[in-house]
Design a protein around this motif. Structure first.
Motif, mmCIF file in Angstrom:
data_model
loop_
_atom_site.group_PDB
_atom_site.id
_atom_site.type_symbol
_atom_site.label_atom_id
_atom_site.label_comp_id
_atom_site.label_asym_id
_atom_site.label_seq_id
_atom_site.Cartn_x
_atom_site.Cartn_y
_atom_site.Cartn_z
ATOM 1 N N GLY A 199 0.792 -1.227 0.000
ATOM 2 C CA GLY A 199 0.000 0.000 0.000
ATOM 3 C C GLY A 199 0.820 1.271 0.000
ATOM 4 O O GLY A 199 0.268 2.367 0.024
ATOM 5 N N GLY A 200 2.148 1.130 0.009
ATOM 6 C CA GLY A 200 3.018 2.316 -0.047
ATOM 7 C C GLY A 200 3.076 3.104 1.246
ATOM 8 O O GLY A 200 3.551 4.247 1.263
ATOM 9 N N THR A 201 2.638 2.490 2.367
ATOM 10 C CA THR A 201 2.630 3.197 3.653
ATOM 11 C C THR A 201 4.019 3.691 4.040
ATOM 12 O O THR A 201 4.182 4.810 4.565
ATOM 13 N N GLU A 202 5.024 2.866 3.759
ATOM 14 C CA GLU A 202 6.404 3.236 4.094
ATOM 15 C C GLU A 202 6.812 4.525 3.376
ATOM 16 O O GLU A 202 7.479 5.388 3.949
ATOM 17 N N TRP A 203 6.403 4.661 2.132
ATOM 18 C CA TRP A 203 6.727 5.873 1.368
ATOM 19 C C TRP A 203 6.000 7.085 1.938
ATOM 20 O O TRP A 203 6.575 8.164 2.085
ATOM 21 N N LEU A 204 4.714 6.899 2.234
ATOM 22 C CA LEU A 204 3.912 8.021 2.733
ATOM 23 C C LEU A 204 4.442 8.510 4.078
ATOM 24 O O LEU A 204 4.488 9.715 4.341
#
Length: 677
Positions: free
Chosen positions: A338-343
Motif C-alpha cells: 500500500g506504499g505506507t512506508e513511502w507516505l
C-alpha cells in the motif's frame, strides 16, 4: 567581394553548448564587422564536437571613408569641459572649429576616418570575439592567459575571391591564424589546407567530418529508423536526445544492440530513461510498446563493423539495468503493502520551509480534492484517496534515480497496491499540464487532484509572499496558473476560483495569465478587460464565453457601429453629469418623446432589455450580443434626428435619462467603456 571563413578548432565542446556557441560566434563577428563599416550578403555558423565555423559571403573589401561633425561646448566654456569633449571626439584643442550658431560661438569637432582593409578589421574583431567569448564555463591551459571552453588548438581565418585565398594575419595567445585544419580525430587526423568554405566543407567530409549538425542528426535518425524497421521494430522518437547525440560525434556510425531478457520485465519508460540518462542510447520498441533493443551512435568506423563497441556498450548497459531492476523490485515490494512506508517518509521531506513538509502538502491536497470533486463529477472519497497516494512515489528508489519519472511510476505503484484505475491515473496526471503543449487530464478524479495540487501551490506561495517577479519564477507559479486555466477551460468546468482562493492579487494573477492565453487565440486585451470588469470574473469558463462572444460581436458591422453609438451616448451623458453634478438615472419617460426616432429608441430599448436579461441569466452571451446588435439602427437614427441638449430642460433631462438606459443595457453585457477606438 571576398568571402570569409573562420574555424576555431579545439578539444571536445560539450554538446549542450555547441548550438549557442555557433550562434554567438556569428553574432560577435558579424556585429563587429558591421560596426566597423563592413557589409556582407549572408552568414552561416556551424559546429561539431571539435570546431566552431563561420562562413560570411559577399563581404566588402574595405570600410568606407567617413566624416562626422560633432557639436561641443560653447567657446569660453571651462577648460575641463573642452578637454573632455576633445577626448571623446579623439581630436586636439587646436583641431576644433568655432562656429556661430546664432546664440554665440560653439566648438565643433570634424572627425574624419580613412577606410580600412577588411583583413585588418577582421583580425581585430576575431581576436576580441575569441578573448571575450560568452562560454557558460571556460578554462585556462598551459601558461597562456586565454580562456576557452576546452584547449584551443588552431584558428583558420581566410578571405577568398576569384583571385584566390589569403590568410588574415592575426594571433591569439600565440595561436597564429592560418589556412590549415584537420579532420576526424581517428579517421582523418592529418592536416590539410582549405581555400574557401566550399573547399573546407568538402575536404572535411573526405576527412570523415560532417560539418552541419542537422545533417548529422538526419543521418543518425535515418539509419537508426532503417535498422529498426528491418528488424520489424520502431525507433522511439526523442528530438532532444537526437540533437545531443549529433553534438557528440563528427562521423555518426549507428549500431543497434539487444537488451537481455532479464530486463524486459522493467517498464518501458524505465528502460528508456536508464538508457537515455546514462548511455545516450535510443530506445527501440516492438509492436506492443515494449522496449527490446537500443541504438547507440559511435564516432568512428571499425574493421569489425562496430562489434567491439557494441559489446562494450551492452556490458555497461547490463550494469545500469541491473541497478534499475533492483530499484524496481524493491519498490514493488513496498507498493504491494500500500506504499505506507513511502507516505510515512514524506513527513521528513520539506516542501518549503514556510509551507511545511510534503506530508502536510498531501493533507492539504486531499482535503481540497474532496471539495473540488463534486464540482468536476468525481467521487469525493476516491479523489481524496488519489491525492493521498499521488506523491508516494517521491520516496521510491526509482524516482531517486530517475526524477523525471515521478507520477508515471506512481501509476505503476498504485496498480501494484490494488488501487483503482482512477487513482492510478491521478498519480500520473496530477502534475499535468506541465506546459502549453502538454495534454490536459480529462478523467474526473485526475482533474480534481490536478486542480488541488496547483491551487494549493499558488495559494501557499501567495500567502508567504513568494510571487513571480519579472522573469523570475523559481516555483513555476505561472505554469501552475496556466495549468488551472487549461484544466478548467478544456474540460468545460464552471468553477468559481473565489471559493478556493481568498487573495484578490492571486485572482488578478489568474486574469493576467488568462489574458496571455486568450491573446494567443487572437483576442485583444481591451475585449478581455471589458469582460473582466463584469461580475463573476472568478468563473473562468463564464469569463471566456463572454469574451469570445464579445470578440465575435465586435468583428461585425453592427458590433463596430454600436460601440461608436454607445461611446457617443456615454460621453455625452458623462459630460452632462459632471457639469450638472447629478446622475441621470431616474428613468426616461416615453410621454416626453417628441420625434419618431426618439419613440423608436424607447421601443428598441424595451425589446433589448426583455431579451438581454434572460440571456445573461442563461449565460447565452451570443444571444445577448445579438439583442444588443438590434440597438444599432435605433441609436444611430436617434442621434441623427434628436438634439440632446434641447432648450427645454424637461426634454434635455428626459433624453439624458434615455442615454442612461442605453449605457445601462449595454454595460449589462460587458464594460464597453474599455473597448478601444
Amino acid at each position: 567581394m571576398p568571402d570569409l571563413l573562420i574555424e576555431l578548432f579545439s578539444e571536445e565542446i560539450p554538446a549542450r553548448m555547441q548550438a549557442k556557441a555557433a550562434a554567438d560566434l556569428q553574432r560577435l563577428i558579424t556585429d563587429g564587422l558591421v560596426e566597423a563599416g563592413l557589409t556582407y550578403a549572408s552568414a552561416g555558423a556551424f559546429s561539431t564536437p571539435r570546431r566552431l565555423a563561420l562562413s560570411v559571403e559577399g563581404l566588402t573589401a574595405e570600410s568606407p571613408n567617413t566624416r562626422e561633425e560633432r557639436k561641443g561646448p560653447k567657446v569660453g566654456a571651462p577648460d575641463k569641459a573642452i578637454e573632455g569633449f576633445c577626448r571623446g571626439a579623439g581630436v586636439t584643442v587646436d583641431q576644433l572649429e568655432k562656429r556661430d550658431v546664432g546664440k554665440g560661438e560653439v566648438y565643433f569637432a570634424v572627425i574624419e576616418k580613412t577606410g580600412r582593409p577588411a583583413a585588418d578589421i577582421i583580425a581585430e574583431v576575431l581576436e576580441a570575439a575569441v578573448r571575450n567569448f560568452p562560454w557558460p564555463k571556460s578554462m585556462r591551459w598551459g601558461t597562456g592567459a586565454l580562456k576557452w571552453v576546452r584547449p584551443l588548438h588552431s584558428i583558420v581565418c581566410i578571405l577568398s575571391d576569384e583571385a584566390g585565398a589569403q590568410v588574415v594575419p592575426m594571433s591569439v595567445d600565440g595561436i597564429e591564424a592560418g589556412d590549415t585544419t584537420r579532420g576526424h580525430r581517428f579517421m582523418g587526423p592529418d592536416t590539410f589546407a582549405v581555400s574557401s568554405f566550399e573547399d573546407y566543407e568538402a575536404k572535411l567530409k573526405r576527412a570523415k567530418v560532417i560539418l552541419r549538425a542537422d545533417e548529422r542528426a538526419d543521418m543518425i535518425w535515418s539509419e537508426a529508423s532503417n535498422q529498426a524497421f528491418a528488424a520489424g521494430l520502431e525507433l522511439v522518437e526523442d528530438k532532444g536526445l537526437l540533437a545531443e547525440v549529433a553534438g557528440l560525434v563528427e562521423w555518426p556510425v549507428v549500431l543497434m544492440g539487444t537488451i537481455a531478457d532479464d530486463f524486459l520485465s522493467l517498464p518501458p519508460e524505465v528502460l528508456t530513461a536508464s538508457m537515455k540518462e546514462h548511455q545516450k542510447f535510443f530506445s527501440v520498441r516492438d509492436k506492443t510498446g515494449q522496449v527490446v533493443r537500443f541504438v547507440t551512435v559511435a564516432n568512428r568506423e571499425t574493421k569489425d563493423q562496430g562489434a567491439t563497441i557494441l559489446a562494450g556498450n551492452q556490458k555497461v548497459l547490463f550494469a545500469r539495468l541491473s541497478d534499475a531492476k533492483f530499484f524496481w523490485e524493491n519498490d514493488l515490494r513496498i507498493a504491494k503493502t500500500g506504499g505506507t512506508e513511502w507516505l510515512d517518509a514524506l513527513t521528513n521531506v520539506t516542501f518549503h520551509n514556510k509551507l511545511g513538509t510534503v506530508a502536510e502538502l498531501v493533507d492539504r491536497m486531499a482535503n481540497l480534492s474532496a471539495q473540488i470533486a463534486p464540482l468536476v463529477g468525481a467521487d469525493a472519497t476516491e479523489a481524496e484517496a488519489a491525492a493521498r497516494f499521488a506523491k508516494a512515489d517521491l520516496s521510491s528508489e526509482m524516482i531517486y534515480e530517475f526524477p523525471d519519472l515521478q507520477g508515471l511510476m506512481g501509476r505503476y505503484y498504485a496498480k501494484e497496491a490494488g488501487l483503482s484505475d482512477a487513482i492510478a491515473a491521478a498519480a500520473q496526471e496530477h502534475y499535468s499540464p506541465l506546459g502549453p503543449s502538454d495534454d490536459v487530464p480529462t478523467e474526473p478524479v485526475s482533474i480534481a487532484v490536478a486542480l488541488a495540487e496547483k491551487l494549493d501551490k499558488l495559494s501557499g506561495f501567495w500567502a508567504i509572499d513568494e510571487k513571480p517577479t519579472g522573469s523570475k519564477d523559481p516555483f513555476a507559479l505561472r505554469r501552475a496558473a496556466l495549468g488551472v486555466i487549461r484544466l478548467v477551460l478544456e474540460n468545460g468546468l464552471s468553477l468559481k476560483l473565489g471559493t478556493f482562493i481568498q487573495d484578490d492579487s492571486l485572482l488578478s494573477f489568474f486574469h493576467d495569465r488568462l489574458k496571455v492565453y486568450l491573446r494567443d487565440e487572437g483576442i485583444s486585451h481591451d475585449v478581455i478587460d471589458a469582460s473582466l470588469a463584469m461580475p463573476g470574473n472568478d468563473d473562468l469558463l463564464l469569463l471566456v464565453k463572454r469574451t469570445k462572444a464579445l470578440a465575435a460581436f465586435l468583428k461585425t458591422d453592427d458590433g463596430e457601429n454600436l460601440i461608436q453609438g454607445f461611446k457617443r451616448a456615454n460621453n455625452i451623458l458623462s459630460q452632462a453629469e459632471e457639469k450638472d453634478g447629478v446622475e441621470y438615472s431616474f428613468g426616461a419617460d416615453l410621454k416626453f418623446a417628441e420625434t419618431d426616432e426618439e419613440k423608436a429608441l424607447f421601443a428598441a430599448l424595451d425589446a433589448a432589455d426583455a431579451k438581454i436579461a434572460p440571456a445573461m441569466t442563461a449565460e447565452d452571451f451570443a444571444g445577448a450580443m445579438s439583442a444588443m446588435a438590434d440597438l444599432r439602427g435605433p441609436i444611430d437614427a436617434f442621434f441623427d434626428a434628436v438634439q440632446i441638449n434641447a432648450d427645454s430642460e424637461v426634454l434635455r433631462r428626459n433624453r439624458l435619462n434615455l442615454l442612461h438606459r442605453i449605457r445601462t443595457i449595454c454595460l449589462s453585457v460587458a464594460d464597453l467603456r474599455k473597448i478601444d477606438g
